[in-house]
Design an enzyme around this catalytic site. Structure first.
Site, PDB file in Angstrom:
ATOM      1  N   TYR A   1     -78.227  39.755  89.626  1.00 43.22           N
ATOM      2  CA  TYR A   1     -77.711  40.147  90.940  1.00 43.22           C
ATOM      3  C   TYR A   1     -76.361  40.855  90.798  1.00 43.22           C
ATOM      4  O   TYR A   1     -76.137  41.928  91.368  1.00 43.22           O
ATOM      5  CB  TYR A   1     -77.564  38.887  91.793  1.00 43.22           C
ATOM      6  CG  TYR A   1     -77.235  39.105  93.251  1.00 43.22           C
ATOM      7  CD1 TYR A   1     -78.240  39.168  94.209  1.00 43.22           C
ATOM      8  CD2 TYR A   1     -75.923  39.215  93.681  1.00 43.22           C
ATOM      9  CE1 TYR A   1     -77.955  39.348  95.547  1.00 43.22           C
ATOM     10  CE2 TYR A   1     -75.620  39.400  95.023  1.00 43.22           C
ATOM     11  CZ  TYR A   1     -76.638  39.459  95.949  1.00 43.22           C
ATOM     12  OH  TYR A   1     -76.337  39.645  97.276  1.00 43.22           O
TER      13      TYR A   1
ATOM     14  N   GLU B   1     -74.802  45.264  90.930  1.00 48.33           N
ATOM     15  CA  GLU B   1     -73.692  45.739  91.756  1.00 48.33           C
ATOM     16  C   GLU B   1     -72.555  46.320  90.926  1.00 48.33           C
ATOM     17  O   GLU B   1     -71.756  47.115  91.434  1.00 48.33           O
ATOM     18  CB  GLU B   1     -73.158  44.598  92.617  1.00 48.33           C
ATOM     19  CG  GLU B   1     -74.157  44.066  93.635  1.00 48.33           C
ATOM     20  CD  GLU B   1     -73.557  42.991  94.510  1.00 48.33           C
ATOM     21  OE1 GLU B   1     -72.496  42.442  94.151  1.00 48.33           O
ATOM     22  OE2 GLU B   1     -74.142  42.701  95.569  1.00 48.33           O
TER      23      GLU B   1
ATOM     24  N   SER C   1     -73.651  41.692 101.238  1.00 56.92           N
ATOM     25  CA  SER C   1     -74.693  40.878 100.613  1.00 56.92           C
ATOM     26  C   SER C   1     -75.132  39.779 101.568  1.00 56.92           C
ATOM     27  O   SER C   1     -74.452  39.469 102.558  1.00 56.92           O
ATOM     28  CB  SER C   1     -74.176  40.247  99.310  1.00 56.92           C
ATOM     29  OG  SER C   1     -73.168  39.288  99.583  1.00 56.92           O
TER      30      SER C   1
ATOM     31  N   TYR D   1     -63.477  45.778 100.210  1.00 60.90           N
ATOM     32  CA  TYR D   1     -63.965  44.403 100.323  1.00 60.90           C
ATOM     33  C   TYR D   1     -62.867  43.571 100.964  1.00 60.90           C
ATOM     34  O   TYR D   1     -61.707  43.987 100.998  1.00 60.90           O
ATOM     35  CB  TYR D   1     -64.343  43.857  98.937  1.00 60.90           C
ATOM     36  CG  TYR D   1     -65.301  42.691  98.987  1.00 60.90           C
ATOM     37  CD1 TYR D   1     -66.601  42.860  99.457  1.00 60.90           C
ATOM     38  CD2 TYR D   1     -64.914  41.423  98.573  1.00 60.90           C
ATOM     39  CE1 TYR D   1     -67.496  41.784  99.511  1.00 60.90           C
ATOM     40  CE2 TYR D   1     -65.793  40.347  98.618  1.00 60.90           C
ATOM     41  CZ  TYR D   1     -67.087  40.533  99.089  1.00 60.90           C
ATOM     42  OH  TYR D   1     -67.953  39.472  99.147  1.00 60.90           O
TER      43      TYR D   1
END
Length: 231
Positions: A173, A177, A32, A197
């Site tokens: 937002y 995701e 992002s 991640y």
């Protein structure tokens, strides 16, 4: 670039994630505009690690609601568009640079924006599932709200509280995701997938933390903390 020559640590999170990681079907990296961890160098190292261990690798960058976020923060329309364009261009340049650094092996990596999926039936089906769950799953909603607030807090002046418009844009937002935490195999057409991640996000901690009720990831969806070298 050889993954053997660099330091990349992958720690599975959740009861099924180790087995899914071991299957090596697919790795997903989400990038992002607000995520500075995956620099070009770190991302190149992480991708190099992934292409040696997984049959398929996807890098998806979040390009939805970026302009709206700048507008919610008080930017005029033209300035919001200009800032969003600049931020997204920077993210794409970082990803492209990392792929170039990986070399020939990067030909197996798919790099796409999140917006490329919104009209896809598989994404829409999972998105509907998460939307329905958010209406009744208070734990899920709290984790989602917390992530949205954290996203906003980095962009507001210290001590300022977000307005309703700012919070809604941040929620949009995160909502976009969320399907990739739940069922990226269906969306991306793979047998199993590990969401990679550099930390355990609030949604990841809830969804992969062994909860017995509410929305849970599909059995073939894993999560791993992937830490590459420091710049």
């Amino acid at each position: 670039m050889s993954a053997a020559a660099i330091a990349v640590e992958a720690v599975p999170f959740g009861s099924r994630s180790a087995a899914i990681l071991g299957q090596g079907d697919h790795a997903l990296f989400g990038i992002s505009t607000g995520n500075s961890y995956f620099s070009r160098r770190r991302l190149a190292h992480a991708i190099s690690w992934a292409v040696e261990r997984f049959a398929e690798v996807d890098v998806i960058h979040a390009d939805l609601h970026v302009e709206g976020m700048y507008q919610a923060l008080g930017y005029e329309h033209a300035d919001a568009r200009r800032s969003a364009t600049k931020q997204l261009r920077g993210v794409r340049r970082r990803i492209q640079g990392a792929l170039e650094d990986v070399g020939h092996a990067a030909e197996r990596v798919r790099s796409r924006p999140l917006s490329a999926f919104v009209e896809e039936p598989a994404y829409q089906e999972v998105r509907m599932r998460t939307r329905d769950a958010l209406r009744v799953d208070m734990e899920l909603r709290a984790a989602r709200d917390g992530m949205a607030y954290q996203f906003l807090s980095k962009r507001l002046t210290p001590g300022a509280s977000p307005t309703a418009a700012q919070m809604q844009t941040a929620l949009d937002y995160v909502n976009a995701e969320l399907p990739f935490f739940v069922d990226s195999p269906s969306i991306l057409g793979v047998d199993s997938s590990v969401h990679c991640y550099h930390s355990v996000l609030a949604l990841g901690r809830l969804l992969f933390g062994g909860r017995e009720a509410g929305l849970r990831p599909n059995d073939n969806q894993g999560y791993a903390v992937v830490v590459a070298c420091r710049d």
